[in-house]
Design a protein around this motif. Structure first.
Motif: not given
Length: 266
Positions: A83-104
């Protein structure tokens, strides 16, 4: 499974109260029994993970607080970012930024859809279709690093980078209450997974050792299964770390290793 009073018994979500400013939003109708945690401060609230995405978790948070919410991602697996898409402010560890943006990478959508849709025991909303389900992808508001402190107003959370289950996995410690939120680093009943190609057994054991040394822990809140494990479990974790290293099994393919209160699978 649940040691805390239920305050909302929704068709899909079960909301339990840990204290006046801390709630757990559980998805018991799914085989993974995922938990997300809502922590309120005086100026803002933190939502640790957003669940499976089978139903909209914001329906629950809207009933619990009017504070602005920051989403803190323990790790970027589908069952924790639904449900990340329902919120405006999302934080993630820098090592998984690419996963969040592009998928695993190398994790097929077919496998994700199979896992998300099996062994469901509650009625799902009409909006959920496993044939078209897609994990959240998007740009985070900001990146987290080890040692960061998230201020909520008279309450703060310290970030511990705890890789192993995933490269950018984090645990969060609320020292004001002694609550340690461990995501998929530590929980009971089912094995902690470190057998996928994207996992690292050595990192996982090192991360377990690190959190086992934390002082002032009153309760451990994992991402699955029982809510609120006793802090004495950390002593068991310390012993388990020693045993795993002594037995030279900290590598992929050595199977499930069971200890008092938890298990790991490499």
């Amino acid at each position: 499974m649940n040691n805390y009073p239920v305050v909302i018994d929704d068709a899909w979500f079960t909301v339990s109260q840990i204290d006046d400013e801390t709630f757990v939003i559980s998805e018991y109708g799914h085989w993974e029994k995922v938990h997300s945690y809502l922590l309120m401060g005086s100026s803002k609230a933190a939502l640790i993970d957003t669940g499976l995405g089978i139903d909209q978790i914001k329906r629950m948070t809207d009933q619990l607080t009017d504070l602005p919410i920051v989403v803190l991602t323990t790790h970027v697996h589908a069952d924790h970012i639904g449900s990340h898409g329902q919120f405006d402010r999302i934080y993630v560890h820098e090592a998984e930024e690419d996963w969040l943006v592009n998928g695993i990478q190398k994790l097929s959508i077919e496998q994700i859809r199979k896992d998300i849709s099996r062994d469901i025991t509650r009625l799902v909303p009409d909006t959920f279709d496993p044939k078209t389900y897609k994990p959240y992808q998007g740009q985070p508001t900001g990146l987290l690093q080890d040692g960061d402190v998230i201020e909520l107003g008279d309450r703060s959370l310290k970030v511990y980078h705890t890789p192993g289950h995933s490269p950018g996995h984090i645990a969060l410690f609320d020292s004001s209450r002694g609550y340690l939120f461990t995501g998929d680093l530590l929980y009971d009943e089912t094995p902690i997974y470190a057998f996928y190609p994207t996992t690292d057994p050595v990192d996982l054991v090192n991360s377990l050792e690190r959190i086992s040394g934390l002082t002032g822990v009153s309760r451990i809140f994992g991402g699955h299964n029982t809510i609120g494990l006793e802090p004495e479990l950390l002593q068991e974790v310390q012993a388990a770390v020693r045993q795993l290293r002594e037995r030279d099994v900290v590598r992929h393919g050595t199977g499930i290793h069971r200890f008092k209160g938890f298990s790991v699978q490499f």
